[in-house]
Design an enzyme around this catalytic site. Structure first.
Site, PDB file in Angstrom:
ATOM      1  N   ASP A  89     -10.219  -1.626  -6.313  1.00  0.00           N
ATOM      2  CA  ASP A  89     -10.418  -0.239  -6.766  1.00  0.00           C
ATOM      3  C   ASP A  89      -9.228   0.676  -6.469  1.00  0.00           C
ATOM      4  OD1 ASP A  89     -10.926  -0.187  -4.066  1.00  0.00           O
ATOM      5  OD2 ASP A  89     -12.599   1.227  -4.207  1.00  0.00           O
ATOM      6  N   THR A 148      -9.519  -9.574  -6.079  1.00  0.00           N
ATOM      7  CA  THR A 148      -9.908  -9.304  -4.688  1.00  0.00           C
ATOM      8  C   THR A 148     -10.942 -10.333  -4.253  1.00  0.00           C
ATOM      9  OG1 THR A 148     -11.191  -7.843  -3.241  1.00  0.00           O
ATOM     10  CG2 THR A 148     -11.463  -7.477  -5.583  1.00  0.00           C
ATOM     11  N   ASP A 150     -13.252  -9.888  -2.289  1.00  0.00           N
ATOM     12  CA  ASP A 150     -14.543  -9.250  -1.974  1.00  0.00           C
ATOM     13  C   ASP A 150     -15.553  -9.303  -3.124  1.00  0.00           C
ATOM     14  OD1 ASP A 150     -13.316  -8.535   0.410  1.00  0.00           O
ATOM     15  OD2 ASP A 150     -12.664  -6.598  -0.365  1.00  0.00           O
ATOM     16  N   ARG A 199       0.901  -1.167   0.000  1.00  0.00           N
ATOM     17  CA  ARG A 199       0.000   0.000   0.000  1.00  0.00           C
ATOM     18  C   ARG A 199       0.926   1.199   0.000  1.00  0.00           C
ATOM     19  NH1 ARG A 199      -4.113  -3.130   3.536  1.00  0.00           N
ATOM     20  NH2 ARG A 199      -5.521  -3.795   1.900  1.00  0.00           N
ATOM     21  N   ASP A 256     -16.138  -7.113  -5.256  1.00  0.00           N
ATOM     22  CA  ASP A 256     -16.873  -5.845  -5.269  1.00  0.00           C
ATOM     23  C   ASP A 256     -16.461  -4.935  -6.431  1.00  0.00           C
ATOM     24  OD1 ASP A 256     -14.323  -5.373  -4.359  1.00  0.00           O
ATOM     25  OD2 ASP A 256     -14.903  -4.127  -2.659  1.00  0.00           O
ATOM     26  N   ARG A 287     -15.380  -6.614   2.975  1.00  0.00           N
ATOM     27  CA  ARG A 287     -15.320  -5.150   3.089  1.00  0.00           C
ATOM     28  C   ARG A 287     -16.731  -4.594   3.222  1.00  0.00           C
ATOM     29  NH1 ARG A 287     -11.659  -1.279  -0.550  1.00  0.00           N
ATOM     30  NH2 ARG A 287     -12.934  -2.180  -2.195  1.00  0.00           N
TER      31      ARG A 287
HETATM   32  O1  F6P Z   1     -10.174  -6.369   0.352  1.00  0.00           O
HETATM   33  C1  F6P Z   1      -9.811  -7.606   0.878  1.00  0.00           C
HETATM   34  C2  F6P Z   1      -9.956  -7.593   2.378  1.00  0.00           C
HETATM   35  O2  F6P Z   1      -9.565  -8.851   2.879  1.00  0.00           O
HETATM   36  C3  F6P Z   1     -11.355  -7.232   2.898  1.00  0.00           C
HETATM   37  O3  F6P Z   1     -12.245  -8.309   2.812  1.00  0.00           O
HETATM   38  C4  F6P Z   1     -11.043  -6.787   4.290  1.00  0.00           C
HETATM   39  O4  F6P Z   1     -12.025  -5.870   4.759  1.00  0.00           O
HETATM   40  C5  F6P Z   1      -9.719  -6.096   4.135  1.00  0.00           C
HETATM   41  O5  F6P Z   1      -9.122  -6.603   2.951  1.00  0.00           O
HETATM   42  C6  F6P Z   1      -8.766  -6.313   5.281  1.00  0.00           C
HETATM   43  O6  F6P Z   1      -7.640  -5.577   5.032  1.00  0.00           O
HETATM   44  P1  F6P Z   1      -6.295  -5.705   5.898  1.00  0.00           P
HETATM   45  O7  F6P Z   1      -5.584  -6.929   5.439  1.00  0.00           O
HETATM   46  O8  F6P Z   1      -5.545  -4.477   5.607  1.00  0.00           O
HETATM   47  O9  F6P Z   1      -6.707  -5.852   7.329  1.00  0.00           O
END
Ligand code: F6P
Length: 322
Positions: free
Chosen positions: A103, A126, A128, A72, A130, A172
């Protein structure tokens, strides 16, 4: 176009490796040179590049995660960062870039294309699901199956003692994983952000199900549900009905593991399609799959529009819960 780059960004999704493999092997068959960029957009800033040939992607088809790693990148959120990334890509002779992610990944790609002389194509990766413009994103099927294995096991113990289980799944702000795994796992209730949650009604449903002789009630809660996560929902239900309950938050296990056959096939098709898109000078598009066919969607639309959930499935839950 002679040289293209590939990166994976954001949360890793099972199937990213077979996708990179397809990009490299199909790209090489089209006489392209493929540069892997490690750690997502951070890898551009750090010039963390690796030449990928046919053998560099051997034996990764079955591996979860992404061997290029993700990142990130805060620098990519600034104009100066974008300009720097463009300069580096240009100096490296990278004319096209394939970005695999969700996204946030696509927003970064569009910013690069607008600021520099580079063509970008996105691939939805992903768990999700989404992303608008594709029926399925890479990783979704594996995540659902991972959650399903867990729910099947929870059912074994749920059956033995008459108490409800609240299982929280990822997704998410969307309920795609919850709905799919809820149906497949025979959930009694599915709580998702796309439909309102009424705790009193939920309590009534659970009570009535016990009155009907049901011994095992599994409530699947999407992490983004308005009622809060599984913990908040379970506490309220437990207090109102004065019953014992258990909670299981599946968490990041849903993002790992060997990609399913379905995810590997999708990843392979989209990887090759993304290379074709760049060869055809397309830019700022996402390659997805709609009703079995490759579909190109402008990258901006992928985050400006949203996929509808199958409301028939949601209605079916109530009937099939028994
Ligand atoms: O976007 C993928 C995801 O696993 C989501 O389902 C979840 O909300 C988020 O990433 C968690 O992110 P992190 O790994 O930064 O906690």
């Amino acid at each position: 176009m002679k040289r293209i780059g590939v990166l994976t960004s954001g949360g890793a999704a099972p199937g990213m490796n077979p996708c990179i493999r397809a990009i490299v092997r199909y790209g090489v068959s089209q006489a392209l040179e493929i540069i892997g960029i490690r750690r997502g957009y951070c890898g551009i800033m750090e010039e963390n590049f690796i030449n990928l040939d046919l053998r560099s992607v051997a034996n990764i088809i079955q591996r979860g995660g992404t061997f290029l790693e993700t990142g990130r990148c805060e620098e990519m959120k600034t104009d100066e960062g974008i300009r720097k990334a463009c300069r580096i890509l240009q100096r490296k002779g990278i004319e096209g870039l394939i970005t695999i992610g969700g996204d946030g990944t696509f927003r970064g790609a569009v910013a690069l294309a607008e600021a520099g002389n580079i063509k970008v194509v996105g691939i939805p990766g992903t768990i999700d699901n989404d992303v608008y413009g594709t029926d399925y994103s890479i990783g979704f099927d594996t995540a659902v199956n991972t959650a399903l294995v867990a729910i099947d096991k929870i059912r074994d113990t749920c059956q033995s003692l008459q108490r409800p289980f609240f299982v929280e799944v990822m997704g998410r702000s969307r309920g795609f994983i919850a709905l799919e795994v809820g149906i497949a796992g025979g959930a009694g209730e599915i709580l998702i952000p796309e439909s309102e949650t009424h705790i009193d009604q939920l309590c009534l449903n659970i009570k009535e199900s016990f009155d009907r002789g049901k011994r095992c009630t599994i409530v699947v809660v999407a992490e983004g549900d308005e009622a809060g996560g599984a913990l908040q929902v379970a506490r309220q239900v437990g207090e109102k009905l004065n019953l014992d309950y258990r909670i299981c938050v599946l968490g990041h296990i849903q993002r790992g593991g060997c990609p399913t056959a379905r995810d590997r096939v999708l990843a392979s098709k989209l990887g090759a399609a993304a290379v074709d898109a760049l060869i055809n000078s397309m830019s700022c598009y996402m390659v997805g799959e709609l009703k079995g066919n490759i579909a190109l969607t402008p990258l901006r639309e992928t985050w400006q529009k949203s996929n509808e959930l199958d409301s028939n499935l949601l209605r079916l839950v109530k009937v099939l819960a028994g």
